[in-house]
Design a protein around this motif. Structure first.
Motif, short mmCIF file in Angstrom:
data_model
loop_
_atom_site.label_atom_id
_atom_site.label_comp_id
_atom_site.label_asym_id
_atom_site.label_seq_id
_atom_site.Cartn_x
_atom_site.Cartn_y
_atom_site.Cartn_z
N THR A 71 35.23 44.34 49.60
CA THR A 71 34.87 42.92 49.60
C THR A 71 34.00 42.59 48.40
O THR A 71 34.20 41.56 47.74
CB THR A 71 34.15 42.55 50.91
OG1 THR A 71 35.01 42.85 52.00
CG2 THR A 71 33.77 41.09 50.93
N ILE A 72 33.03 43.44 48.12
CA ILE A 72 32.15 43.22 46.96
C ILE A 72 32.97 43.23 45.68
O ILE A 72 32.84 42.33 44.84
CB ILE A 72 31.01 44.26 46.92
CG1 ILE A 72 30.08 44.09 48.13
CG2 ILE A 72 30.22 44.15 45.61
CD1 ILE A 72 29.06 45.20 48.31
N ASN A 73 33.82 44.25 45.52
CA ASN A 73 34.65 44.34 44.32
C ASN A 73 35.57 43.13 44.18
O ASN A 73 35.69 42.53 43.11
CB ASN A 73 35.50 45.61 44.34
CG ASN A 73 34.73 46.84 43.91
OD1 ASN A 73 33.75 46.76 43.18
ND2 ASN A 73 35.17 47.99 44.36
N ASP A 74 36.25 42.77 45.27
CA ASP A 74 37.24 41.68 45.22
C ASP A 74 36.59 40.32 45.02
O ASP A 74 37.15 39.44 44.37
CB ASP A 74 38.08 41.65 46.51
CG ASP A 74 39.02 42.84 46.62
OD1 ASP A 74 39.16 43.60 45.63
OD2 ASP A 74 39.61 43.02 47.71
N THR A 75 35.42 40.12 45.59
CA THR A 75 34.76 38.81 45.54
C THR A 75 33.88 38.65 44.30
O THR A 75 33.87 37.58 43.69
CB THR A 75 33.89 38.60 46.81
OG1 THR A 75 34.70 38.85 47.97
CG2 THR A 75 33.33 37.19 46.87
N PHE A 76 33.17 39.69 43.93
CA PHE A 76 32.18 39.57 42.86
C PHE A 76 32.46 40.43 41.63
O PHE A 76 31.75 40.34 40.64
CB PHE A 76 30.78 39.91 43.40
CG PHE A 76 30.41 39.09 44.60
CD1 PHE A 76 30.08 37.76 44.47
CD2 PHE A 76 30.43 39.65 45.87
CE1 PHE A 76 29.76 36.99 45.58
CE2 PHE A 76 30.11 38.90 46.98
CZ PHE A 76 29.78 37.56 46.85
N GLY A 77 33.46 41.28 41.69
CA GLY A 77 33.84 42.11 40.55
C GLY A 77 33.34 43.53 40.66
O GLY A 77 32.42 43.84 41.42
N HIS A 78 33.97 44.39 39.88
CA HIS A 78 33.66 45.82 39.93
C HIS A 78 32.28 46.15 39.39
O HIS A 78 31.68 47.16 39.78
CB HIS A 78 34.75 46.62 39.20
CG HIS A 78 36.03 46.65 39.97
ND1 HIS A 78 36.28 47.56 40.96
CD2 HIS A 78 37.12 45.84 39.92
CE1 HIS A 78 37.47 47.35 41.49
NE2 HIS A 78 38.00 46.30 40.87
N LYS A 79 31.75 45.31 38.52
CA LYS A 79 30.39 45.54 38.03
C LYS A 79 29.39 45.46 39.20
O LYS A 79 28.48 46.28 39.31
CB LYS A 79 30.03 44.50 36.96
CG LYS A 79 28.70 44.72 36.30
CD LYS A 79 28.48 43.73 35.18
CE LYS A 79 27.11 43.93 34.56
NZ LYS A 79 26.84 42.97 33.50
N GLU A 80 29.60 44.49 40.10
CA GLU A 80 28.75 44.38 41.28
C GLU A 80 29.01 45.54 42.25
O GLU A 80 28.10 46.02 42.90
CB GLU A 80 28.97 43.04 41.99
CG GLU A 80 28.40 41.86 41.24
CD GLU A 80 26.89 41.92 41.04
OE1 GLU A 80 26.17 42.33 41.98
OE2 GLU A 80 26.42 41.54 39.95
N GLY A 81 30.28 45.96 42.34
CA GLY A 81 30.58 47.12 43.16
C GLY A 81 29.85 48.36 42.66
O GLY A 81 29.27 49.12 43.46
#
Length: 193
Positions: A71-81
Motif C-alpha cells: 500500500t505504501i509503495n503503490d500509494t506513495f512510491g517506492h522511495k517511501e516504501g
C-alpha cells in the motif's frame, strides 16, 4: 629496481586485502538498511548455535514484518516504501540488546536472534518496538502510519533445532499475528486496506 617492485607488489596486495575485506562485509549486509542480509543473519546465528549446542541456553527468534508495504509503495512510491523499511530496521535494531543479531531476510521481513533471554524480556522488546513506532507516527508528517507485526519462537539449545527450524517457527507465529491486524495504515483515511 627489485626493491621498488617488491614495494609496489606489497602495496597492490594490501589494496587487494582491503577490497576483499570490504566485499566480505558487503556480502553479508543488507544494502538498504545496513543490518545483516539473509546470508549474514544465518551465518552469525549458526555460529552461536554451534558454540551453544552442548550447553543449556534458552533463546528466541523474533520475526517482524512491515505492515502494508504494498500500500505504501503503490500509494506513495517506492522511495517511501524504502523509508518505511529503513525505519522498521532502526526500530528493531534500536530496541535489541548488544549482541543480539538482526537481519533483513526478505523485502519487508526482518528476523532477530536473541540468546539467553526469556519471555518477559522478549515481550518488553516487542512492546518497546510498538511504542517507538507509535511515537514516530504521532510526530511524523508522513501520511501513513508505520506498523510492524511480530512473531516469536522460543527455543532451548538442548532441542538441537537448526536456524531454519527456528526461523520457520517464528514465521508461523508471525503469520498468526498478522491475521488479526488492522490493515488501515493511512492517517487520514477510514477505509480498510
Amino acid at each position: 629496481k627489485l626493491t621498488q617492485f617488491m614495494n609496489q607488489l606489497e602495496g597492490a596486495l594490501e589494496d587487494v586485502r582491503k577490497v576483499n575485506i570490504r566485499l566480505s562485509a558487503e556480502s553479508v549486509s543488507d544494502q538498504l538498511t545496513g543490518v545483516y542480509n539473509r546470508r549474514g543473519f544465518i551465518k552469525e546465528s549458526e555460529k552461536i548455535l554451534s558454540v551453544c549446542k552442548y550447553e543449556h541456553h534458552k533463546g528466541a527468534v523474533l520475526y517482524a514484518d512491515l505492515d502494508c508495504l504494498k500500500t505504501i509503495n503503490d500509494t506513495f512510491g517506492h522511495k517511501e516504501g524504502d523509508f518505511s523499511i529503513k525505519k522498521i530496521s532502526e526500530l528493531l535494531a534500536g530496541n535489541l540488546r548488544y549482541g543480539d543479531i538482526v537481519g533483513r531476510v526478505g523485502g519487508d521481513e526482518f528476523v532477530a536472534f536473541l540468546m539467553d533471554t526469556d519471555e518477559q524480556q522478549i515481550n518488553d522488546i516487542c512492546q518497546n518496538i510498538k511504542r517507538c513506532a507509535e511515537s514516530f507516527n504521532s510526530e511524523s508528517d508522513k501520511p501513513y502510519n508505520i506498523s510492524v507485526s511480530m512473531g516469536v519462537y522460543f527455543f532451548d539449545t538442548f532441542d538441537r533445532e537448526n536456524i531454519d527450524q527456528l526461523m520457520s517457527g517464528a514465521d508461523g507465529n508471525l503469520y498468526i499475528s498478522k491475521k488479526s491486524k488492522n490493515r488501515n495504515i493511512l492517517k487520514n483515511e477510514a477505509v480498510m486496506i
